[in-house]
Write a protein that holds these residues in place. Structure first.
Motif, PDB file in Angstrom:
ATOM      1  N   LYS A  54       0.841  -1.197   0.000  1.00  0.00           N
ATOM      2  CA  LYS A  54       0.000   0.000   0.000  1.00  0.00           C
ATOM      3  C   LYS A  54       0.877   1.247   0.000  1.00  0.00           C
ATOM      4  N   ILE A  55       0.602   2.142  -0.947  1.00  0.00           N
ATOM      5  CA  ILE A  55       1.375   3.365  -1.121  1.00  0.00           C
ATOM      6  C   ILE A  55       0.452   4.569  -0.978  1.00  0.00           C
ATOM      7  N   LEU A  56       0.930   5.595  -0.280  1.00  0.00           N
ATOM      8  CA  LEU A  56       0.216   6.863  -0.167  1.00  0.00           C
ATOM      9  C   LEU A  56       1.070   7.947  -0.811  1.00  0.00           C
ATOM     10  N   GLU A  57       0.455   8.748  -1.672  1.00  0.00           N
ATOM     11  CA  GLU A  57       1.163   9.853  -2.311  1.00  0.00           C
ATOM     12  C   GLU A  57       0.459  11.162  -1.984  1.00  0.00           C
ATOM     13  N   VAL A  58       1.222  12.140  -1.536  1.00  0.00           N
ATOM     14  CA  VAL A  58       0.690  13.478  -1.280  1.00  0.00           C
ATOM     15  C   VAL A  58       1.134  14.366  -2.444  1.00  0.00           C
ATOM     16  N   PRO A  74       3.469  -3.801  -9.756  1.00  0.00           N
ATOM     17  CA  PRO A  74       2.084  -3.886 -10.224  1.00  0.00           C
ATOM     18  C   PRO A  74       1.096  -4.456  -9.212  1.00  0.00           C
ATOM     19  N   SER A  75       1.592  -5.056  -8.131  1.00  0.00           N
ATOM     20  CA  SER A  75       0.683  -5.608  -7.128  1.00  0.00           C
ATOM     21  C   SER A  75       0.330  -4.595  -6.038  1.00  0.00           C
ATOM     22  N   SER A  76       0.895  -3.397  -6.115  1.00  0.00           N
ATOM     23  CA  SER A  76       0.600  -2.362  -5.123  1.00  0.00           C
ATOM     24  C   SER A  76      -0.787  -1.773  -5.326  1.00  0.00           C
ATOM     25  N   SER A  77      -1.313  -1.197  -4.256  1.00  0.00           N
ATOM     26  CA  SER A  77      -2.484  -0.327  -4.358  1.00  0.00           C
ATOM     27  C   SER A  77      -2.049   1.050  -3.878  1.00  0.00           C
ATOM     28  N   ILE A  78      -2.513   2.084  -4.570  1.00  0.00           N
ATOM     29  CA  ILE A  78      -2.030   3.439  -4.322  1.00  0.00           C
ATOM     30  C   ILE A  78      -3.192   4.384  -4.057  1.00  0.00           C
ATOM     31  N   VAL A  79      -3.041   5.202  -3.019  1.00  0.00           N
ATOM     32  CA  VAL A  79      -3.953   6.307  -2.748  1.00  0.00           C
ATOM     33  C   VAL A  79      -3.156   7.582  -2.945  1.00  0.00           C
ATOM     34  N   THR A  80      -3.654   8.484  -3.790  1.00  0.00           N
ATOM     35  CA  THR A  80      -2.931   9.728  -4.051  1.00  0.00           C
ATOM     36  C   THR A  80      -3.892  10.909  -3.930  1.00  0.00           C
ATOM     37  N   ILE A  81      -3.390  12.008  -3.402  1.00  0.00           N
ATOM     38  CA  ILE A  81      -4.210  13.178  -3.092  1.00  0.00           C
ATOM     39  C   ILE A  81      -3.787  14.348  -3.972  1.00  0.00           C
ATOM     40  N   GLU A  82      -4.760  15.046  -4.542  1.00  0.00           N
ATOM     41  CA  GLU A  82      -4.463  16.215  -5.375  1.00  0.00           C
ATOM     42  C   GLU A  82      -5.468  17.331  -5.082  1.00  0.00           C
ATOM     43  N   GLN A 103      -6.440   0.070  -9.099  1.00  0.00           N
ATOM     44  CA  GLN A 103      -5.283   0.035  -8.202  1.00  0.00           C
ATOM     45  C   GLN A 103      -4.860   1.415  -7.703  1.00  0.00           C
ATOM     46  N   ILE A 104      -5.278   2.461  -8.426  1.00  0.00           N
ATOM     47  CA  ILE A 104      -4.924   3.815  -8.014  1.00  0.00           C
ATOM     48  C   ILE A 104      -6.189   4.601  -7.711  1.00  0.00           C
ATOM     49  N   GLU A 105      -6.314   5.068  -6.486  1.00  0.00           N
ATOM     50  CA  GLU A 105      -7.431   5.920  -6.073  1.00  0.00           C
ATOM     51  C   GLU A 105      -6.931   7.348  -5.941  1.00  0.00           C
ATOM     52  N   VAL A 106      -7.575   8.254  -6.659  1.00  0.00           N
ATOM     53  CA  VAL A 106      -7.190   9.668  -6.594  1.00  0.00           C
ATOM     54  C   VAL A 106      -8.245  10.419  -5.780  1.00  0.00           C
ATOM     55  N   ILE A 107      -7.787  11.107  -4.746  1.00  0.00           N
ATOM     56  CA  ILE A 107      -8.678  11.888  -3.892  1.00  0.00           C
ATOM     57  C   ILE A 107      -8.514  13.364  -4.220  1.00  0.00           C
ATOM     58  N   LEU A 108      -9.612  14.037  -4.512  1.00  0.00           N
ATOM     59  CA  LEU A 108      -9.593  15.474  -4.759  1.00  0.00           C
ATOM     60  C   LEU A 108      -9.817  16.190  -3.435  1.00  0.00           C
ATOM     61  N   GLY A 109      -8.824  16.969  -3.010  1.00  0.00           N
ATOM     62  CA  GLY A 109      -8.986  17.691  -1.761  1.00  0.00           C
ATOM     63  C   GLY A 109      -7.664  18.199  -1.214  1.00  0.00           C
ATOM     64  N   ASP A 110      -7.768  18.952  -0.133  1.00  0.00           N
ATOM     65  CA  ASP A 110      -6.597  19.487   0.558  1.00  0.00           C
ATOM     66  C   ASP A 110      -5.953  18.363   1.356  1.00  0.00           C
ATOM     67  N   ALA A 111      -4.667  18.123   1.114  1.00  0.00           N
ATOM     68  CA  ALA A 111      -3.993  16.999   1.761  1.00  0.00           C
ATOM     69  C   ALA A 111      -4.018  17.113   3.283  1.00  0.00           C
ATOM     70  N   LEU A 112      -3.965  18.327   3.817  1.00  0.00           N
ATOM     71  CA  LEU A 112      -3.997  18.491   5.273  1.00  0.00           C
ATOM     72  C   LEU A 112      -5.297  17.944   5.855  1.00  0.00           C
ATOM     73  N   GLU A 113      -6.392  18.091   5.113  1.00  0.00           N
ATOM     74  CA  GLU A 113      -7.675  17.566   5.566  1.00  0.00           C
ATOM     75  C   GLU A 113      -7.822  16.084   5.233  1.00  0.00           C
ATOM     76  N   GLU A 114      -7.393  15.703   4.041  1.00  0.00           N
ATOM     77  CA  GLU A 114      -7.579  14.316   3.599  1.00  0.00           C
ATOM     78  C   GLU A 114      -6.698  13.342   4.376  1.00  0.00           C
ATOM     79  N   LEU A 115      -5.530  13.775   4.806  1.00  0.00           N
ATOM     80  CA  LEU A 115      -4.669  12.907   5.613  1.00  0.00           C
ATOM     81  C   LEU A 115      -5.320  12.608   6.962  1.00  0.00           C
ATOM     82  N   VAL A 116      -5.968  13.603   7.534  1.00  0.00           N
ATOM     83  CA  VAL A 116      -6.690  13.386   8.792  1.00  0.00           C
ATOM     84  C   VAL A 116      -7.810  12.385   8.578  1.00  0.00           C
ATOM     85  N   GLU A 117      -8.535  12.522   7.472  1.00  0.00           N
ATOM     86  CA  GLU A 117      -9.645  11.613   7.170  1.00  0.00           C
ATOM     87  C   GLU A 117      -9.145  10.191   6.959  1.00  0.00           C
TER      88      GLU A 117
END
Length: 214
Positions: A54-58, A74-82, A103-117
């Motif tokens: 599991k990978i997190l990208e800010v 290729p077996s990773s799952s990724i969450v990335t915030i933009e 495999q890649i989930e992109v979250i639209l939002g402020d990373a300071l808020e999304e990291l808390v969530e």
């Protein structure tokens, strides 16, 4: 790193798939900051060795680094915030075109808020990549660190910022506060009791922080 040496290292890199060149070309045309070719190759090498599940990208930008990290494992799952809506849309388009949306989930939002969530949802990660607003790096780190599994890695890009961190007396006025924050951030990383950190002078400077088992 000198331009001559950087050019040599770039020329030694293996040939990439066509989509890689297309995304790099788009980033140049749209003036979107992505990691240089040598830098992303280094990141991919870490992914090859670590094999994180599991990978997190800010800082998703146009999805380039997330797609390259997935290419490395290729077996990773990724969450990335933009935060930027246009770049979010570009990232989503690229990910869907390459059929990597499962495999890649992109979250639209402020990373300071999304990291808390994400933390409130009890997410955990094996590898965290910080590549967003440089003035907020320490806060990103503080919010992300509790979600990092033992023996995980936090990678921070741009920590040398054009070399200005080494010569704060010569920093253009518009960068003074940011460079001060980056210097403080680097000092924090190097002295953090729970991490072993090395700063690598690749690209704009990459900090590799390894979380020591508790």
């Amino acid at each position: 790193m000198s331009e001559k040496l950087m050019r040599y290292l770039t020329e030694t890199l293996p040939v990439q798939q066509q989509w890689v060149y297309e995304l790099e070309s788009q980033a140049r045309a749209d003036h979107v900051p992505i990691m240089d070719k040598v830098g992303i190759h280094f990141v991919m090498q870490l992914i090859h060795m670590k094999r994180p599940e599991k990978i997190l990208e800010v800082g998703a930008a146009i999805g380039y680094s997330a797609l390259r990290m997935l290419e490395a494992n290729p077996s990773s799952s990724i969450v990335t915030i933009e935060k930027d809506e246009r770049r979010y849309e570009q990232a989503m388009n690229h990910i869907y075109q390459l059929k990597k949306d499962k495999q890649i989930e992109v979250i639209l939002g402020d990373a300071l808020e999304e990291l808390v969530e994400l933390s409130n949802q009890s997410h955990t990660f094996d590898f965290i990549f910080i590549d967003a607003a440089k003035g907020q790096y320490q806060r990103f780190f503080e919010l992300a660190e509790p979600m990092l599994n033992n023996n995980g890695i936090i990678l921070s890009d741009n920590v040398l910022f054009r070399g200005y961190v080494a010569d704060p007396e010569d920093v253009p006025k518009r960068y003074t506060k940011m460079v001060k924050k980056l210097r403080d951030y680097n000092e924090m990383l190097m002295n953090h009791p729970n991490f072993n950190t090395s700063i690598i002078p690749i690209g704009d400077g990459v900090a590799v922080s390894y979380k020591i088992s508790e």
